[in-house]
Enzyme design. Sequence first.
Site, mmCIF file in Angstrom:
data_model
loop_
_atom_site.group_PDB
_atom_site.id
_atom_site.type_symbol
_atom_site.label_atom_id
_atom_site.label_comp_id
_atom_site.label_asym_id
_atom_site.label_seq_id
_atom_site.Cartn_x
_atom_site.Cartn_y
_atom_site.Cartn_z
ATOM 1 N N ASN A 142 0.818 -1.215 0.000
ATOM 2 C CA ASN A 142 0.000 0.000 0.000
ATOM 3 C C ASN A 142 0.854 1.269 0.000
ATOM 4 O O ASN A 142 0.359 2.361 0.280
ATOM 5 C CB ASN A 142 -0.963 0.039 1.198
ATOM 6 C CG ASN A 142 -2.247 0.782 0.903
ATOM 7 O OD1 ASN A 142 -2.818 0.617 -0.168
ATOM 8 N ND2 ASN A 142 -2.698 1.605 1.834
ATOM 9 N N LYS A 143 2.142 1.149 -0.336
ATOM 10 C CA LYS A 143 3.047 2.299 -0.291
ATOM 11 C C LYS A 143 3.108 3.037 -1.622
ATOM 12 O O LYS A 143 3.527 4.187 -1.674
ATOM 13 C CB LYS A 143 4.447 1.835 0.133
ATOM 14 C CG LYS A 143 4.463 1.272 1.555
ATOM 15 C CD LYS A 143 5.787 0.585 1.879
ATOM 16 C CE LYS A 143 5.747 -0.031 3.278
ATOM 17 N NZ LYS A 143 6.972 -0.810 3.568
ATOM 18 N N ILE A 144 2.725 2.367 -2.692
ATOM 19 C CA ILE A 144 2.565 2.976 -4.006
ATOM 20 C C ILE A 144 1.225 2.519 -4.557
ATOM 21 O O ILE A 144 0.868 1.346 -4.442
ATOM 22 C CB ILE A 144 3.717 2.573 -4.960
ATOM 23 C CG1 ILE A 144 5.045 3.175 -4.476
ATOM 24 C CG2 ILE A 144 3.431 3.022 -6.382
ATOM 25 C CD1 ILE A 144 6.240 2.795 -5.331
#
EC number: 2.5.1.46
Length: 312
Positions: free
Chosen positions: A284-286
């Site tokens: 969920n970081k990009i």
Amino acid sequence: MINREDLLKNPVEDIALSDLEKYSDIVNVFDKIYGFSSEGIVRGSKILKEMIKDADLRFLSFTANLVSTGLRGLFADLVKRGYFNIIVTTGGTIDHDLARSFGGVYYKGSFDIDDAMLKDLEIHRLGNVLVPFESYGKVIEEIVRKFLPEIAKDKKEIPAYELLWEFGKRISDSNSILRAAYEKKVPVIVPGIVDGSFGTNLFIQSQFLNFKINLFEDMRLIKDLVFSCKKSGALIIGGGISKHHTIWWNQFKDGLDYAVYVTTAQEYDGSLSGAKPREAISWNKIRPNAKHATIYGDATIIVPILAASLLS
């Protein structure tokens, strides 16, 4: 026998964006070649340009080793020109920036010099950059000892990013990253700030000054910036803590909208440094629909090309 004077002849020089103006169309050459790493440069350049136009929160993330090179001045210029409005980096960045801002001179060397000889000559080696003892630890110790008492006189506890602005305010070197960050009020976030000469000297002086840095306030700032932005993007150069801290905080807004990685690390060993943007999507970081590119190569070659393309 090689003497010290023979080794310390040619200083490392900082570059600025103005040095790259005549190369502003260089990406067009790589677009024609369009093979292997050229494709990454072309894609990365296009994403970077769109990111700077479209994202209101723009991260510049890099590792400290690059600040021993002429990229230091380029990073400062990218901040001064407004291309990026937050920096995430490592403790050594502060060391090198302060040392070089206050008279420390680094020199062009070689990877192949005898390190035992260098130790006898009182010269550190950082890759092929030579750092005389007197240009590093002694300079940083003197700077902290000189400025911290006047900073701590009014502020016994201070966020690290504000402390770095205070040091930047006292720098007159136009190639300084900290000076540029202070002038533009761009926060410099250093989650590993105690890992290096600057952090060690802060600790030593804190024993006499009853002074503390508050890293939770740095976290509060980056949290507020991420939560309040419409879109975020990052140019992430190298790996380690600076890369992770950048992508970590962006997971709380469902990920970066733009990401360009410049790296020499590979993903086969599962390291964060070698992980590609697609892996960050799983964390969920990009964002799954984000525009992203990975460019493999030495940052001292790739970053000037990307910076030059911003001028076209």
